[in-house]
Design a protein around this motif. Structure first.
Motif, PDB file in Angstrom:
ATOM      1  N   ALA A  22      41.074  38.335  45.408  1.00  0.00           N
ATOM      2  CA  ALA A  22      39.721  38.743  45.041  1.00  0.00           C
ATOM      3  C   ALA A  22      39.652  40.244  44.803  1.00  0.00           C
ATOM      4  CB  ALA A  22      38.741  38.326  46.136  1.00  0.00           C
ATOM      5  N   GLU A  23      40.411  41.011  45.563  1.00  0.00           N
ATOM      6  CA  GLU A  23      40.427  42.464  45.403  1.00  0.00           C
ATOM      7  C   GLU A  23      41.031  42.866  44.060  1.00  0.00           C
ATOM      8  OE1 GLU A  23      41.722  40.974  48.248  1.00  0.00           O
ATOM      9  OE2 GLU A  23      39.879  41.293  49.387  1.00  0.00           O
ATOM     10  N   GLU A  24      42.094  42.168  43.635  1.00  0.00           N
ATOM     11  CA  GLU A  24      42.717  42.461  42.341  1.00  0.00           C
ATOM     12  C   GLU A  24      41.769  42.148  41.190  1.00  0.00           C
ATOM     13  OE1 GLU A  24      47.449  41.672  43.193  1.00  0.00           O
ATOM     14  OE2 GLU A  24      46.166  39.953  42.769  1.00  0.00           O
ATOM     15  N   VAL A  25      41.079  41.025  41.293  1.00  0.00           N
ATOM     16  CA  VAL A  25      40.133  40.635  40.248  1.00  0.00           C
ATOM     17  C   VAL A  25      38.968  41.625  40.199  1.00  0.00           C
ATOM     18  CG1 VAL A  25      38.503  38.857  39.504  1.00  0.00           C
ATOM     19  CG2 VAL A  25      40.748  38.202  40.372  1.00  0.00           C
ATOM     20  N   GLU A  26      38.450  41.987  41.355  1.00  0.00           N
ATOM     21  CA  GLU A  26      37.343  42.939  41.407  1.00  0.00           C
ATOM     22  C   GLU A  26      37.753  44.297  40.839  1.00  0.00           C
ATOM     23  OE1 GLU A  26      34.197  44.809  44.638  1.00  0.00           O
ATOM     24  OE2 GLU A  26      35.598  43.245  45.258  1.00  0.00           O
ATOM     25  N   SER A  27      38.961  44.726  41.133  1.00  0.00           N
ATOM     26  CA  SER A  27      39.459  45.996  40.600  1.00  0.00           C
ATOM     27  C   SER A  27      39.582  45.950  39.084  1.00  0.00           C
ATOM     28  CB  SER A  27      40.812  46.322  41.239  1.00  0.00           C
ATOM     29  OG  SER A  27      41.374  47.459  40.658  1.00  0.00           O
ATOM     30  N   ALA A  28      40.104  44.831  38.547  1.00  0.00           N
ATOM     31  CA  ALA A  28      40.249  44.690  37.097  1.00  0.00           C
ATOM     32  C   ALA A  28      38.882  44.688  36.414  1.00  0.00           C
ATOM     33  CB  ALA A  28      41.004  43.402  36.765  1.00  0.00           C
ATOM     34  N   VAL A  29      37.902  44.017  37.023  1.00  0.00           N
ATOM     35  CA  VAL A  29      36.560  43.958  36.451  1.00  0.00           C
ATOM     36  C   VAL A  29      35.914  45.333  36.481  1.00  0.00           C
ATOM     37  CG1 VAL A  29      34.228  43.019  36.772  1.00  0.00           C
ATOM     38  CG2 VAL A  29      36.208  41.524  36.964  1.00  0.00           C
ATOM     39  N   SER A  30      36.020  46.036  37.601  1.00  0.00           N
ATOM     40  CA  SER A  30      35.377  47.346  37.685  1.00  0.00           C
ATOM     41  C   SER A  30      36.036  48.360  36.756  1.00  0.00           C
ATOM     42  CB  SER A  30      35.354  47.850  39.125  1.00  0.00           C
ATOM     43  OG  SER A  30      36.521  48.519  39.469  1.00  0.00           O
ATOM     44  N   THR A  31      37.355  48.262  36.564  1.00  0.00           N
ATOM     45  CA  THR A  31      38.044  49.144  35.618  1.00  0.00           C
ATOM     46  C   THR A  31      37.571  48.880  34.192  1.00  0.00           C
ATOM     47  OG1 THR A  31      39.996  49.256  37.025  1.00  0.00           O
ATOM     48  CG2 THR A  31      40.297  49.834  34.717  1.00  0.00           C
ATOM     49  N   LEU A  33      34.697  47.495  33.233  1.00  0.00           N
ATOM     50  CA  LEU A  33      33.282  47.798  33.042  1.00  0.00           C
ATOM     51  C   LEU A  33      32.955  49.277  33.193  1.00  0.00           C
ATOM     52  CD1 LEU A  33      31.592  44.767  34.810  1.00  0.00           C
ATOM     53  CD2 LEU A  33      32.119  45.077  32.392  1.00  0.00           C
ATOM     54  N   SER A  34      33.850  50.050  33.802  1.00  0.00           N
ATOM     55  CA  SER A  34      33.581  51.484  33.972  1.00  0.00           C
ATOM     56  C   SER A  34      33.791  52.262  32.684  1.00  0.00           C
ATOM     57  CB  SER A  34      34.478  52.061  35.066  1.00  0.00           C
ATOM     58  OG  SER A  34      35.825  52.093  34.639  1.00  0.00           O
ATOM     59  N   GLY A  35      34.390  51.617  31.693  1.00  0.00           N
ATOM     60  CA  GLY A  35      34.591  52.278  30.406  1.00  0.00           C
ATOM     61  C   GLY A  35      36.002  52.796  30.214  1.00  0.00           C
ATOM     62  N   SER A  36      36.820  52.775  31.274  1.00  0.00           N
ATOM     63  CA  SER A  36      38.186  53.271  31.120  1.00  0.00           C
ATOM     64  C   SER A  36      39.095  52.235  30.459  1.00  0.00           C
ATOM     65  CB  SER A  36      38.763  53.687  32.475  1.00  0.00           C
ATOM     66  OG  SER A  36      38.733  52.611  33.378  1.00  0.00           O
ATOM     67  N   GLY A  37      38.661  50.991  30.403  1.00  0.00           N
ATOM     68  CA  GLY A  37      39.416  49.944  29.721  1.00  0.00           C
ATOM     69  C   GLY A  37      38.546  49.252  28.697  1.00  0.00           C
ATOM     70  N   GLN A  38      39.131  48.813  27.600  1.00  0.00           N
ATOM     71  CA  GLN A  38      38.368  48.131  26.548  1.00  0.00           C
ATOM     72  C   GLN A  38      38.328  46.623  26.762  1.00  0.00           C
ATOM     73  OE1 GLN A  38      37.611  49.416  23.048  1.00  0.00           O
ATOM     74  NE2 GLN A  38      37.586  51.483  23.851  1.00  0.00           N
ATOM     75  N   LEU A  39      39.288  46.110  27.565  1.00  0.00           N
ATOM     76  CA  LEU A  39      39.397  44.675  27.784  1.00  0.00           C
ATOM     77  C   LEU A  39      39.443  44.352  29.268  1.00  0.00           C
ATOM     78  CD1 LEU A  39      42.218  43.759  25.237  1.00  0.00           C
ATOM     79  CD2 LEU A  39      39.806  43.202  25.025  1.00  0.00           C
ATOM     80  N   LEU A  40      38.862  43.210  29.629  1.00  0.00           N
ATOM     81  CA  LEU A  40      39.047  42.635  30.951  1.00  0.00           C
ATOM     82  C   LEU A  40      40.231  41.695  30.828  1.00  0.00           C
ATOM     83  CD1 LEU A  40      38.354  41.879  33.850  1.00  0.00           C
ATOM     84  CD2 LEU A  40      36.665  40.274  32.929  1.00  0.00           C
ATOM     85  N   LEU A  51      41.945  37.551  27.976  1.00  0.00           N
ATOM     86  CA  LEU A  51      41.414  38.857  27.598  1.00  0.00           C
ATOM     87  C   LEU A  51      39.989  38.696  27.087  1.00  0.00           C
ATOM     88  CD1 LEU A  51      44.530  40.093  25.610  1.00  0.00           C
ATOM     89  CD2 LEU A  51      43.931  40.682  27.954  1.00  0.00           C
ATOM     90  N   VAL A  52      39.074  39.487  27.649  1.00  0.00           N
ATOM     91  CA  VAL A  52      37.674  39.448  27.236  1.00  0.00           C
ATOM     92  C   VAL A  52      37.251  40.885  26.934  1.00  0.00           C
ATOM     93  CG1 VAL A  52      35.322  38.827  27.926  1.00  0.00           C
ATOM     94  CG2 VAL A  52      37.248  37.489  28.760  1.00  0.00           C
ATOM     95  N   PRO A  53      36.620  41.134  25.783  1.00  0.00           N
ATOM     96  CA  PRO A  53      36.129  42.494  25.507  1.00  0.00           C
ATOM     97  C   PRO A  53      35.155  42.932  26.606  1.00  0.00           C
ATOM     98  CG  PRO A  53      35.970  41.120  23.546  1.00  0.00           C
ATOM     99  CD  PRO A  53      36.335  40.215  24.686  1.00  0.00           C
ATOM    100  N   ALA A  54      35.381  44.104  27.159  1.00  0.00           N
ATOM    101  CA  ALA A  54      34.590  44.580  28.299  1.00  0.00           C
ATOM    102  C   ALA A  54      33.110  44.706  27.962  1.00  0.00           C
ATOM    103  CB  ALA A  54      35.140  45.908  28.791  1.00  0.00           C
ATOM    104  N   ASP A  55      32.790  45.053  26.730  1.00  0.00           N
ATOM    105  CA  ASP A  55      31.382  45.214  26.364  1.00  0.00           C
ATOM    106  C   ASP A  55      30.652  43.883  26.190  1.00  0.00           C
ATOM    107  OD1 ASP A  55      32.771  44.584  24.049  1.00  0.00           O
ATOM    108  OD2 ASP A  55      31.578  45.908  22.766  1.00  0.00           O
ATOM    109  N   ARG A  56      31.367  42.756  26.232  1.00  0.00           N
ATOM    110  CA  ARG A  56      30.755  41.429  26.085  1.00  0.00           C
ATOM    111  C   ARG A  56      30.639  40.675  27.403  1.00  0.00           C
ATOM    112  NH1 ARG A  56      28.130  41.750  21.579  1.00  0.00           N
ATOM    113  NH2 ARG A  56      29.432  42.248  19.804  1.00  0.00           N
ATOM    114  N   VAL A  57      31.138  41.239  28.510  1.00  0.00           N
ATOM    115  CA  VAL A  57      31.093  40.561  29.798  1.00  0.00           C
ATOM    116  C   VAL A  57      29.663  40.576  30.324  1.00  0.00           C
ATOM    117  CG1 VAL A  57      31.889  40.615  32.193  1.00  0.00           C
ATOM    118  CG2 VAL A  57      33.482  41.114  30.353  1.00  0.00           C
ATOM    119  N   ALA A  58      29.104  39.399  30.576  1.00  0.00           N
ATOM    120  CA  ALA A  58      27.758  39.286  31.124  1.00  0.00           C
ATOM    121  C   ALA A  58      27.815  39.257  32.652  1.00  0.00           C
ATOM    122  CB  ALA A  58      27.068  38.032  30.596  1.00  0.00           C
ATOM    123  N   TYR A  59      28.735  38.456  33.209  1.00  0.00           N
ATOM    124  CA  TYR A  59      28.912  38.381  34.653  1.00  0.00           C
ATOM    125  C   TYR A  59      30.296  37.829  34.971  1.00  0.00           C
ATOM    126  CZ  TYR A  59      28.044  33.374  34.151  1.00  0.00           C
ATOM    127  OH  TYR A  59      28.131  32.069  33.780  1.00  0.00           O
TER     128      TYR A  59
END
Length: 75
Positions: A22-31, A33-40, A51-59
């Motif tokens: 859960a910590e790895e997933v949360e870290s990837a999501v926060s990275t 969504l913070s703008g430092s990455g273009q993809l989840l 791979l999901v575009p970070a700007d399209r992630v709703a939840y």
């Protein structure tokens, strides 16, 4: 563990089983969504990358880790 990803302007969510913690997933999501990455980017149980575009992630819904099932019967 089960991970559900809601994508904007898409009626269905992405559901995957992942061996990541859960910590790895949360870290990837926060990275992402913070703008430092273009993809989840997440990896499922079979080693496939999702791979999901970070700007399209709703939840992102992170489920509880499931114990390994053993045997053929259901409990």
């Amino acid at each position: 563990m089960e991970i559900k990803i809601g994508v904007q302007h898409t009626p269905r969510e992405i559901i995957l089983e992942s061996g990541q913690s859960a910590e790895e997933v949360e870290s990837a999501v926060s990275t992402a969504l913070s703008g430092s990455g273009q993809l989840l980017s997440l990896v499922d149980e079979h080693g496939r990358k999702v791979l999901v575009p970070a700007d399209r992630v709703a939840y992102v819904e992170i489920g509880q880790p499931t114990p390994r099932r053993v045997g053929f019967g259901t409990l």
